[in-house]
Design a protein around this motif. Structure first.
Motif, PDB file in Angstrom:
ATOM      1  N   HIS A 153       1.006  -1.147  -0.308  1.00  0.00           N
ATOM      2  CA  HIS A 153      -0.098   0.273   0.154  1.00  0.00           C
ATOM      3  C   HIS A 153       0.700   0.773   0.473  1.00  0.00           C
ATOM      4  N   GLU A 154       0.354   2.466  -0.327  1.00  0.00           N
ATOM      5  CA  GLU A 154       1.341   3.340  -0.773  1.00  0.00           C
ATOM      6  C   GLU A 154       1.088   4.284   0.775  1.00  0.00           C
ATOM      7  N   ARG A 155       0.966   3.473   1.751  1.00  0.00           N
ATOM      8  CA  ARG A 155       1.526   3.928   2.921  1.00  0.00           C
ATOM      9  C   ARG A 155       2.182   2.949   4.348  1.00  0.00           C
ATOM     10  N   GLY A 156       2.303   2.056   3.226  1.00  0.00           N
ATOM     11  CA  GLY A 156       3.164   1.150   3.599  1.00  0.00           C
ATOM     12  C   GLY A 156       3.028  -0.351   3.484  1.00  0.00           C
ATOM     13  N   PHE A 157       3.995  -1.346   3.844  1.00  0.00           N
ATOM     14  CA  PHE A 157       3.175  -2.734   4.036  1.00  0.00           C
ATOM     15  C   PHE A 157       2.440  -3.266   4.923  1.00  0.00           C
TER      16      PHE A 157
ATOM     17  N   PHE B 121       9.728   2.281  -0.178  1.00  0.00           N
ATOM     18  CA  PHE B 121      10.931   2.864   0.339  1.00  0.00           C
ATOM     19  C   PHE B 121      10.670   4.269  -0.295  1.00  0.00           C
ATOM     20  N   PRO B 122      10.774   5.550   1.008  1.00  0.00           N
ATOM     21  CA  PRO B 122      10.010   6.274   0.539  1.00  0.00           C
ATOM     22  C   PRO B 122      10.972   6.928  -0.796  1.00  0.00           C
ATOM     23  N   ALA B 123      12.672   6.727   0.112  1.00  0.00           N
ATOM     24  CA  ALA B 123      13.191   7.463  -0.569  1.00  0.00           C
ATOM     25  C   ALA B 123      13.671   6.908  -2.379  1.00  0.00           C
TER      26      ALA B 123
ATOM     27  N   ALA C  29       9.369   7.242  -6.793  1.00  0.00           N
ATOM     28  CA  ALA C  29       8.070   6.812  -7.582  1.00  0.00           C
ATOM     29  C   ALA C  29       8.513   6.081  -8.755  1.00  0.00           C
ATOM     30  N   PHE C  30      10.030   6.589  -9.111  1.00  0.00           N
ATOM     31  CA  PHE C  30      10.386   4.789 -10.263  1.00  0.00           C
ATOM     32  C   PHE C  30       9.919   3.539  -9.278  1.00  0.00           C
ATOM     33  N   LEU C  31      10.668   3.548  -8.421  1.00  0.00           N
ATOM     34  CA  LEU C  31      10.720   2.300  -7.698  1.00  0.00           C
ATOM     35  C   LEU C  31       8.841   1.881  -7.743  1.00  0.00           C
TER      36      LEU C  31
ATOM     37  N   GLN D 157       4.425  -1.711  -8.832  1.00  0.00           N
ATOM     38  CA  GLN D 157       3.929  -2.306  -9.494  1.00  0.00           C
ATOM     39  C   GLN D 157       3.248  -2.901 -11.328  1.00  0.00           C
ATOM     40  N   ALA D 158       4.745  -2.731 -11.995  1.00  0.00           N
ATOM     41  CA  ALA D 158       4.426  -3.717 -13.047  1.00  0.00           C
ATOM     42  C   ALA D 158       4.832  -5.376 -12.364  1.00  0.00           C
ATOM     43  N   GLU D 159       6.217  -5.067 -11.553  1.00  0.00           N
ATOM     44  CA  GLU D 159       6.268  -6.361 -11.207  1.00  0.00           C
ATOM     45  C   GLU D 159       4.772  -6.833 -10.580  1.00  0.00           C
TER      46      GLU D 159
END
Length: 388
Positions: free
Chosen positions: A203-207, A351-353, A356-358, A363-365
């Motif tokens: 989730h965007e807030r974390g796992f 991994f906030p640091a 957006a790329f990760l 998502q692709a994974e």
């Protein structure tokens, strides 16, 4: 006193190694820094690979596991709006067993009690001597008295902070480590599980992870910053955040209740090479740590014990090659299982640091996983456990 094998560490790996050796006629003794009650109070993972289940049955301690454990034929992975059911049984023909580590440890203790196997609890100031020579020995303090155990071999099953790995000279060992920028906040509650199988939720807030111990005892986890403390998280705050991170159809059915245990664990990947030096052999967390995302910690310790027990038994039967090859054999599986745990952690956590790329790569994974039987099979093969 003298014993053929001195095992340092009385967790499940040390106890299992002692039991397997003694069943084969090898005289082993266990030294444990903590009390028996403390060892049994540890709340740990409960997902057992088929290989570990087979070893426990071989050691004569599988009856209660088979009677009370829960066989899981799959797991649920959900993230970025995509939900995937990984069908272990269909993809690999294998399953995993849900059976708490505390229960495994209790079964091992009872089996060792029945054969009067020596286990020294609250053994303090344990020190390893002459491990690189032909006559190693271990000293320790117990009940105020100093003791010495002369032995043929030493098995270091005493965890990441134990004395065993530190006894290998720094010039000999090489350590690999990745420390993750978050921890897992976990609670144990007397509530039914949210699903029949484990749920891994990105989730965007974390796992978040929804696990279980039995039909009325659940274990749930949230990814939290390393700066968080248990005191910052009330039960109400935990349940609210967990519901937020789960798909709506699961959040709506989640049963909440007061926690009976709550803790925060940091995450790291760590491997120390080699896993042997002279007559000292490492097993389990003494040699490697994995993040719990792939449920490999106890299972990796068990595969070490599998290799080491057979190597020592073979050595006393006059064949020494397995023992000479132990480190290389164990590490080959350790690296593969660590890769799986690392990849699962990277796919499911924030991994906030890293920006957006990760997130888009994650998502692709997950989308690829949902639409690729080959990817699902690879995940299932690793989850149920690579062959020994």
């Amino acid at each position: 006193m003298r014993h053929q094998v001195c095992i340092i560490g009385g967790g499940p790996s040390g106890l299992l190694l002692s039991l397997l050796l003694r069943r084969a006629g090898v005289d082993a003794v266990v030294l444990e820094r903590r009390s028996r009650d403390y060892v049994l109070s540890r709340i740990r993972a409960g997902v057992l690979e088929q290989g570990l289940c087979d070893i426990l049955r071989e050691a004569g301690v599988g009856e209660r596991m088979d009677r009370e454990g829960f066989v899981h034929d799959g797991t649920i992975i959900t993230a970025h709006g995509t939900t995937v059911h990984i069908d272990f049984k269909k993809l690999t023909g294998k399953s995993v067993m849900i059976y708490g580590q505390t229960e495994v440890t209790q079964d091992l203790y009872q089996a060792l009690d029945r054969i009067d196997a020596p286990v020294f609890h609250e053994a303090e100031d344990v020190a390893i001597h002459d491990a690189d020579g032909d006559a190693p020995y271990v000293t320790f303090r117990h009940d105020v008295q100093q003791h010495r155990i002369d032995c043929d071999y030493i098995a270091g099953c005493d965890g990441f902070h134990g004395v065993s790995r530190q006894s290998i000279p720094q010039a000999v060992r090489r350590e690999y480590e990745s420390v993750y920028p978050f921890g897992w906040l976990g609670i144990l509650s007397e509530t039914p599980p949210v699903a029949d199988e484990l749920v891994y939720s990105g989730h965007e807030r974390g796992f978040a992870l929804c696990s279980m111990r039995n039909a009325n005892l659940s274990r749930h986890y949230l990814q939290v910053p390393l700066t968080d403390t248990v005191e910052q998280w009330s039960d109400e705050a935990f349940w609210t955040e967990l519901k937020c991170r789960l798909p709506s159809h699961l959040a709506e059915t989640l049963v909440t209740g007061p926690s009976i245990e709550k803790s925060i664990a940091p995450l790291r990947s760590f491997i120390s090479e080699p896993m042997s030096w002279g007559r000292l052999y490492l097993a389990g967390d003494a040699a490697h740590i994995v993040p719990p995302t792939g449920a490999k910690g106890l299972n990796l310790a068990a595969s070490d014990v599998y290799y080491l027990s057979r190597a020592l038994i073979a050595k006393y039967a006059g064949e020494g090659q397995l023992l000479a090859d132990y480190s290389a054999t164990a590490l080959a599986r350790v690296w593969k299982a660590s890769r799986f745990s690392w990849s699962m952690t990277r796919m499911m956590h924030q991994f906030p640091a890293e920006g957006a790329f990760l997130s888009r790569m994650q998502q692709a994974e997950v989308e690829y996983l949902a639409n690729s039987p080959a990817a699902q099979t690879a995940l299932a093969e690793n989850y149920v456990g690579l062959p020994y």
